[in-house]
Design an enzyme around this catalytic site. Sequence first.
Site, PDB file in Angstrom:
ATOM      1  N   LYS A 107     -19.747  32.476 128.722  1.00 23.44           N
ATOM      2  CA  LYS A 107     -19.470  33.852 128.317  1.00 23.44           C
ATOM      3  C   LYS A 107     -17.960  34.017 128.180  1.00 23.44           C
ATOM      4  O   LYS A 107     -17.199  33.595 129.048  1.00 23.44           O
ATOM      5  CB  LYS A 107     -20.013  34.805 129.389  1.00 23.44           C
ATOM      6  CG  LYS A 107     -19.937  36.244 129.041  1.00 23.44           C
ATOM      7  CD  LYS A 107     -20.674  37.022 130.122  1.00 23.44           C
ATOM      8  CE  LYS A 107     -20.381  38.479 130.078  1.00 23.44           C
ATOM      9  NZ  LYS A 107     -21.063  39.178 131.158  1.00 23.44           N
ATOM     10  N   PRO A 108     -17.487  34.617 127.074  1.00 26.17           N
ATOM     11  CA  PRO A 108     -16.054  34.768 126.859  1.00 26.17           C
ATOM     12  C   PRO A 108     -15.385  35.628 127.942  1.00 26.17           C
ATOM     13  O   PRO A 108     -16.002  36.549 128.469  1.00 26.17           O
ATOM     14  CB  PRO A 108     -15.939  35.455 125.504  1.00 26.17           C
ATOM     15  CG  PRO A 108     -17.254  35.247 124.859  1.00 26.17           C
ATOM     16  CD  PRO A 108     -18.262  35.125 125.958  1.00 26.17           C
ATOM     17  N   GLY A 110     -13.456  38.450 129.567  1.00 29.51           N
ATOM     18  CA  GLY A 110     -13.315  39.854 129.218  1.00 29.51           C
ATOM     19  C   GLY A 110     -14.577  40.497 128.717  1.00 29.51           C
ATOM     20  O   GLY A 110     -14.618  41.700 128.476  1.00 29.51           O
ATOM     21  N   CYS A 111     -15.645  39.761 128.518  1.00 26.09           N
ATOM     22  CA  CYS A 111     -16.929  40.345 128.078  1.00 26.09           C
ATOM     23  C   CYS A 111     -17.712  40.789 129.299  1.00 26.09           C
ATOM     24  O   CYS A 111     -17.787  40.074 130.279  1.00 26.09           O
ATOM     25  CB  CYS A 111     -17.760  39.327 127.298  1.00 26.09           C
ATOM     26  SG  CYS A 111     -17.171  39.044 125.631  1.00 26.09           S
ATOM     27  N   VAL A 112     -18.297  41.970 129.203  1.00 27.77           N
ATOM     28  CA  VAL A 112     -19.102  42.486 130.314  1.00 27.77           C
ATOM     29  C   VAL A 112     -20.571  42.331 130.027  1.00 27.77           C
ATOM     30  O   VAL A 112     -21.000  42.126 128.946  1.00 27.77           O
ATOM     31  CB  VAL A 112     -18.779  43.958 130.621  1.00 27.77           C
ATOM     32  CG1 VAL A 112     -17.408  44.055 131.246  1.00 27.77           C
ATOM     33  CG2 VAL A 112     -18.883  44.803 129.384  1.00 27.77           C
TER      34      VAL A 112
END
Length: 112
Positions: A107-108, A110-112
């Site tokens: 998961k990148p 800063g992605c929530v």
Amino acid sequence: MAELLEFNGRTYDTDEEGYLANLSDWNPEIADYMAKLDDCDLDENRWEVINFLRAYYQKYHIAPAVRVLTKFIGKELGKDKGNSKYLYQLFPYGPAKQACKYAGLPKPTGCV
């Protein structure tokens, strides 16, 4: 908490959001299967983004956030594809987040 994904007689470890736990488990068939589970068909344009992400990850060892993804897609694939509107049409749950999932990447940041 780890989850399991079963495909073609094999079990894959994933996290609670469905991202593959092991990068080496990825292949195009599992990507197609994961996308189908989300009612998404991986067409040529989506594969273009997925392949870009895999190359980016191989070079920088990080999955790009959507802002970085948009900028680099524009440089690599052209201005018409390097914008948020286009990328959200392909991946409505978040271009970086959803595409990275199908690309077998973490998961990148800063992605929530």
